[in-house]
Design an enzyme around this catalytic site. Structure first.
Site, PDB file in Angstrom:
ATOM      1  N   ASP A   5       0.866  -1.158   0.048  1.00 26.14           N
ATOM      2  CA  ASP A   5      -0.047   0.221  -0.072  1.00 26.14           C
ATOM      3  C   ASP A   5       0.954   1.160  -0.012  1.00 26.14           C
ATOM      4  O   ASP A   5       1.962   1.166   0.543  1.00 26.14           O
ATOM      5  CB  ASP A   5      -0.898  -0.016   1.072  1.00 26.14           C
ATOM      6  CG  ASP A   5      -1.720   1.260   1.411  1.00 26.14           C
ATOM      7  OD1 ASP A   5      -2.154   1.609   0.478  1.00 26.14           O
ATOM      8  OD2 ASP A   5      -1.690   1.575   2.266  1.00 26.14           O
ATOM      9  N   ASP A 202      -1.357  -0.742   6.353  1.00 25.55           N
ATOM     10  CA  ASP A 202      -1.363  -0.207   7.593  1.00 25.55           C
ATOM     11  C   ASP A 202      -2.860   0.571   8.067  1.00 25.55           C
ATOM     12  O   ASP A 202      -3.149   0.460   9.216  1.00 25.55           O
ATOM     13  CB  ASP A 202      -0.538   1.216   7.997  1.00 25.55           C
ATOM     14  CG  ASP A 202      -1.004   2.342   6.988  1.00 25.55           C
ATOM     15  OD1 ASP A 202      -1.341   2.011   6.019  1.00 25.55           O
ATOM     16  OD2 ASP A 202      -1.093   3.220   7.554  1.00 25.55           O
TER      17      ASP A 202
END
Length: 390
Positions: A5, A202
């Site tokens: 990501d 996250d």
């Protein structure tokens, strides 16, 4: 395949407003954008509100707030419908770009995230935000590639911004404009190509993708949901932990295979001996004198030696496993892709920036200071000692 990501994983997750491009009034665009995002938990929204706060702008009240996942927000301010978001949202709302196309493209080419503010059927201004890469991002990606892993970046940013960031860290494959709820689907597509996928994220919106992946790696500085969903949590948020986790797991599997080989080989040879297979050869005597203690008179293994050999088998396996204690993590050098440009720390927001690309500068007591945004410069010029003391 390692899927990373962007925001909060490859980058620090602390974006800053670097540019405000208005049709007429810069302060008005920033005020409207901050009012629309006031109370937002999205990093980009928080950055806009922070920028307005630094410039001490008085925000108008907003109502009818509506967050559109992966696209932006809507709100009513001063009886006007305000739309703030990416190009996809502007196109869906059928707002005129009002000649901001070229400016938006220029900002995207710099790797910045561009947000459009529109009202009355047209775009009134642009806001550009940038998030700094983590110091070890480039070196961590290189380490993964050197290990033979294919690295993919996934982000909701448009393709030009995403590719600019990916190029900076050395990633070749980019999945851009992916809505939060579609990240898990992208992981599944890779799995359907018979790839083993490790997803690194996250945020809350990364949780489904972490669960879908063969191995979910959560960043310890992220959300609790991500950490609970992931199979591995990198406590420090250091990206070097990804390469270390993969390297250590490979070494562990290799050690397990070695142990199984020696255990099977050892037992395959010695169990038949302990069971008396040599009796067939020595049942009529003829045991060499030097082997009497080991094989007795007829080829049966001495029980004392059989017990010792069994213990030695366990000692061999355990000792081989203990070699893992000598493992040292993959060494990651903190750099920015070999970039040797002079760096500076913005004294207001503490963001690391290249001196050459600083939006503004100020001199104070004979020293030059560099800023990522005009708002930081304005705040510093008002109270320099406050920020230097911090």
């Amino acid at each position: 395949t390692v899927m990373l990501d962007k925001t909060g994983t490859l980058t620090r997750g602390e974006p800053m407003v670097t540019d405000v491009i208005p049709e007429s009034s810069r302060d008005n665009i920033l005020k409207l954008a901050a009012a629309a995002e006031y109370g937002s938990e999205h990093p980009l929204g928080e950055a806009i509100v922070k920028a307005a706060s630094m410039e001490e702008l008085e925000l108008p009240s907003a109502s009818g707030f509506n967050a559109i996942p992966g696209q932006g927000v809507e709100a009513v301010i001063d009886k006007k419908n305000i739309v703030l978001g990416n190009l996809r949202l502007i196109n869906e709302k059928k707002l005129s770009l009002n000649g901001f196309n070229e400016e938006a493209e220029r900002l995207r080419d710099q790797g910045k995230t561009v947000m459009y503010l529109g009202t009355d059927g047209k775009v009134e201004g642009l806001l550009a935000l940038a998030d700094t890469l983590k110091p070890d991002a480039f070196a961590s990606v290189k380490a993964l590639k050197d290990m033979g892993a294919e690295v993919v970046m996934v982000t909701g940013d448009n393709s030009r911004t995403a590719e600019a960031i990916a190029k900076e860290v050395g990633i070749d494959q980019v999945l851009a404009e992916v809505l939060p709820e579609n990240k898990a689907e992208e992981v599944k597509k890779l799995q359907e190509q018979h790839r083993v996928v490790a997803m690194v994220g996250d945020g809350i919106n990364d949780a489904p993708a972490l669960a879908q992946a063969d191995v979910g790696i959560a960043i310890g500085t992220g959300t609790d949901v991500a950490m609970e969903t992931g199979d591995i949590t990198l406590i420090s948020g250091d990206l070097g932990g990804i390469a270390t986790a993969i390297s250590l797991s490979k070494r562990t599997v290799r050690t397990i295979k070695q142990n199984l080989f020696w255990a099977f080989a050892y037992n395959t040879v010695l169990i038949p001996v302990a069971a008396g297979v040599l009796y067939l050869a020595f049942r009529n005597g003829g045991i060499p004198s030097g082997l009497h203690f080991i094989l007795g008179d007829y080829g049966f293994l001495n029980p004392i030696l059989a017990a010792a050999a069994m213990a030695l088998s366990s000692i061999t396996v355990v000792t081989n496993s203990l070699r893992l204690k000598r493992y040292r993590p993959v060494k990651i050098e903190s750099n920015s892709g070999g970039n040797t440009m002079a760096k500076a720390i913005d004294p207001v927001c503490k963001m690391e920036i290249e001196e050459k690309s600083a939006v503004a500068t100020s001199e104070y007591k004979g020293k030059k200071y560099y800023f990522c945004a005009k708002g930081c410069k304005i705040a510093f010029d008002k109270e320099p000692e406050k920020y230097l003391a911090g």
